[in-house]
Design a protein around this motif. Structure first.
Motif, PDB file in Angstrom:
ATOM      1  N   HIS A   8      52.499   2.292   0.947  1.00 42.70           N
ATOM      2  CA  HIS A   8      51.827   2.076   2.222  1.00 42.70           C
ATOM      3  C   HIS A   8      51.124   0.723   2.200  1.00 42.70           C
ATOM      4  O   HIS A   8      50.678   0.270   1.150  1.00 42.70           O
ATOM      5  N   HIS A   9      51.013   0.124   3.374  1.00 45.28           N
ATOM      6  CA  HIS A   9      50.297  -1.148   3.448  1.00 45.28           C
ATOM      7  C   HIS A   9      49.483  -1.238   4.728  1.00 45.28           C
ATOM      8  O   HIS A   9      49.988  -1.006   5.824  1.00 45.28           O
ATOM      9  N   SER A  10      48.221  -1.535   4.582  1.00 45.17           N
ATOM     10  CA  SER A  10      47.323  -1.889   5.679  1.00 45.17           C
ATOM     11  C   SER A  10      46.370  -2.946   5.139  1.00 45.17           C
ATOM     12  O   SER A  10      46.548  -3.436   4.025  1.00 45.17           O
ATOM     13  N   HIS A  11      45.338  -3.237   5.916  1.00 43.35           N
ATOM     14  CA  HIS A  11      44.323  -4.172   5.453  1.00 43.35           C
ATOM     15  C   HIS A  11      43.016  -3.424   5.202  1.00 43.35           C
ATOM     16  O   HIS A  11      43.029  -2.228   4.928  1.00 43.35           O
ATOM     17  N   PHE A  12      41.889  -4.116   5.306  1.00 44.80           N
ATOM     18  CA  PHE A  12      40.625  -3.546   4.845  1.00 44.80           C
ATOM     19  C   PHE A  12      40.167  -2.326   5.633  1.00 44.80           C
ATOM     20  O   PHE A  12      39.394  -1.512   5.130  1.00 44.80           O
ATOM     21  N   MET A  13      40.609  -2.168   6.871  1.00 44.92           N
ATOM     22  CA  MET A  13      40.189  -1.025   7.670  1.00 44.92           C
ATOM     23  C   MET A  13      41.114   0.170   7.515  1.00 44.92           C
ATOM     24  O   MET A  13      40.868   1.230   8.084  1.00 44.92           O
ATOM     25  N   GLY A  14      42.191   0.006   6.745  1.00 38.60           N
ATOM     26  CA  GLY A  14      43.102   1.122   6.519  1.00 38.60           C
ATOM     27  C   GLY A  14      42.400   2.279   5.849  1.00 38.60           C
ATOM     28  O   GLY A  14      41.675   2.109   4.873  1.00 38.60           O
ATOM     29  N   LEU A  15      42.608   3.472   6.367  1.00 40.30           N
ATOM     30  CA  LEU A  15      41.902   4.650   5.862  1.00 40.30           C
ATOM     31  C   LEU A  15      42.849   5.708   5.310  1.00 40.30           C
ATOM     32  O   LEU A  15      42.638   6.235   4.235  1.00 40.30           O
ATOM     33  N   HIS A  16      43.891   5.999   6.066  1.00 41.14           N
ATOM     34  CA  HIS A  16      44.788   7.090   5.673  1.00 41.14           C
ATOM     35  C   HIS A  16      46.170   6.802   6.234  1.00 41.14           C
ATOM     36  O   HIS A  16      46.304   6.338   7.363  1.00 41.14           O
ATOM     37  N   GLN A  17      47.199   7.076   5.443  1.00 37.51           N
ATOM     38  CA  GLN A  17      48.573   6.888   5.896  1.00 37.51           C
ATOM     39  C   GLN A  17      49.438   8.028   5.403  1.00 37.51           C
ATOM     40  O   GLN A  17      49.185   8.608   4.344  1.00 37.51           O
ATOM     41  N   GLU A  18      50.482   8.316   6.185  1.00 35.63           N
ATOM     42  CA  GLU A  18      51.454   9.300   5.736  1.00 35.63           C
ATOM     43  C   GLU A  18      52.781   9.058   6.445  1.00 35.63           C
ATOM     44  O   GLU A  18      52.835   8.404   7.491  1.00 35.63           O
ATOM     45  N   ILE A  19      53.852   9.557   5.852  1.00 28.31           N
ATOM     46  CA  ILE A  19      55.194   9.424   6.411  1.00 28.31           C
ATOM     47  C   ILE A  19      55.783  10.827   6.524  1.00 28.31           C
ATOM     48  O   ILE A  19      55.935  11.527   5.519  1.00 28.31           O
ATOM     49  N   PHE A  35      45.643   9.981   1.240  1.00 26.61           N
ATOM     50  CA  PHE A  35      44.469  10.443   1.968  1.00 26.61           C
ATOM     51  C   PHE A  35      43.346   9.415   1.983  1.00 26.61           C
ATOM     52  O   PHE A  35      42.523   9.408   2.888  1.00 26.61           O
ATOM     53  N   ARG A  36      43.311   8.549   0.996  1.00 24.64           N
ATOM     54  CA  ARG A  36      42.278   7.508   0.971  1.00 24.64           C
ATOM     55  C   ARG A  36      42.923   6.197   0.581  1.00 24.64           C
ATOM     56  O   ARG A  36      43.067   5.878  -0.599  1.00 24.64           O
ATOM     57  N   PHE A  37      43.378   5.450   1.584  1.00 30.60           N
ATOM     58  CA  PHE A  37      44.029   4.173   1.320  1.00 30.60           C
ATOM     59  C   PHE A  37      43.000   3.167   0.814  1.00 30.60           C
ATOM     60  O   PHE A  37      41.892   3.060   1.336  1.00 30.60           O
ATOM     61  N   ASP A  38      43.370   2.421  -0.210  1.00 31.39           N
ATOM     62  CA  ASP A  38      42.497   1.394  -0.782  1.00 31.39           C
ATOM     63  C   ASP A  38      43.264   0.079  -0.814  1.00 31.39           C
ATOM     64  O   ASP A  38      44.274  -0.061  -1.507  1.00 31.39           O
ATOM     65  N   TYR A  39      42.777  -0.879  -0.048  1.00 31.75           N
ATOM     66  CA  TYR A  39      43.441  -2.179   0.053  1.00 31.75           C
ATOM     67  C   TYR A  39      43.608  -2.835  -1.318  1.00 31.75           C
ATOM     68  O   TYR A  39      44.593  -3.534  -1.570  1.00 31.75           O
ATOM     69  N   ASN A  40      42.655  -2.618  -2.210  1.00 33.16           N
ATOM     70  CA  ASN A  40      42.671  -3.268  -3.524  1.00 33.16           C
ATOM     71  C   ASN A  40      43.526  -2.533  -4.541  1.00 33.16           C
ATOM     72  O   ASN A  40      43.674  -3.005  -5.671  1.00 33.16           O
TER      73      ASN A  40
END
Length: 298
Positions: A8-19, A35-40
């Motif tokens: 998954h890829h988002s930026h600093f405001m990314g919180l949660h992703q799923e497919i 459940f908890r996306f972390d940009y770093n």
């Protein structure tokens, strides 16, 4: 296709992703949920083992959630490549290799400008009695202004008769857009009549408007364009499908049972053996209460 890594890829405001994977109208659940996306800390992981094999006709939907609470109420979070903007997309590693390696979503109104500058022309009547639709009138009077494709390649203020009955640059542009001028042989001989061109302009508009889901005036069956445009898909424009709801979990076995357990350990003391010294003492005071609630399913 066999998928062996999902990222998954988002930026600093990314919180949660799923497919989510849907097959034959049934929501099979998530190929991957983060459940908890972390940009770093972004990395590819193996997908849900039950969904690692995709079959023809399977549909995938990526959902992205963002935490915008740090943003002031009167501000807008923009989409962009910079890290202070936002984006969302998943990346797959799979085999065997496919011919097309890239698909991209673009706003339908942006992509449609390649075909027609203003989609509202499809649903409006012409102000010229020689035409039926506003779209055909615009094409006939101003080919470069008709779409972004033509404006990038033609000089301004070129009408349809000149475009279809000329050689040189217009001929090269026509070869890049098959069907834009009549195919009855008049274009090759450069003697298309105004009547032929008016009729053909209506046909071109019917096709172009239909590309993104609109009927051409006077047919007002559909006046709203498709809500999705995906470059490199067999059909670039379509309405995004609604995925089926996942099946509800069903409890099996007896009724839930509540178990409470309290474990106490009283005060204890241990005094070290006197080995010729003043000695020392080590005292543990401990008291632990463990309570847990367990729901048993058979």
């Amino acid at each position: 296709l066999t998928v062996f890594s999902v990222q998954h890829h988002s930026h600093f405001m990314g919180l949660h992703q799923e497919i989510i994977v849907e097959r034959d109208g049934v929501n099979l659940g998530a190929m991957r949920s983060e459940f908890r996306f972390d940009y770093n800390h972004q990395s590819g992981v193996e997908p849900n083992n039950a969904l690692r094999s995709l079959l023809p006709g399977d549909r995938l939907a990526a959902s992205c959630h963002f935490d915008t609470t740090p943003v002031s109420a009167n501000s807008t979070v923009q989409i962009g490549e910079e890290s202070n903007k936002e984006m969302c997309f998943p990346t797959f590693l799979y085999y065997p290799r496919q011919e097309l390696a890239s698909f991209a979503y673009v706003p339908p109104t942006t992509y449609s400008k390649l075909y027609i500058a203003d989609v509202e022309w499809c649903s409006l009547p012409s102000s010229d009695e020689n035409f039926v639709s506003k779209c055909a009138e615009q094409l006939y009077s101003d080919v470069p202004g008709f779409s972004r494709f033509f404006s990038a390649r033609l000089e301004p203020s070129l009408d349809y008769p000149t475009f279809c009955n000329s050689g040189g640059l217009t001929e090269r542009v026509r070869s890049m857009s098959p069907g834009i001028c009549p195919d009855n042989g008049c274009t090759e001989s450069q003697n298309c009549s105004k009547e032929d061109l008016r009729t053909w302009a209506e046909d071109v508009c019917e096709f172009n408007c239909g590309q993104f889901g609109l009927t051409l005036y006077p047919d007002l069956t559909r006046t709203e364009p498709y809500n999705t445009a995906n470059i490199a898909c067999p059909n670039s424009f379509f309405d995004a499908p609604t995925l089926a709801e996942p099946a509800a979990c069903q409890a099996k076995g007896g009724l839930p049972q509540m178990i409470g357990l309290t474990l106490g350990m009283g005060k204890s003391e241990r005094i070290s053996e006197d080995q010729g010294s003043s000695g020392s003492s080590l005292v543990w005071n401990s008291f632990a209460v463990i309570c847990f609630l367990s729901v048993l399913f058979v």
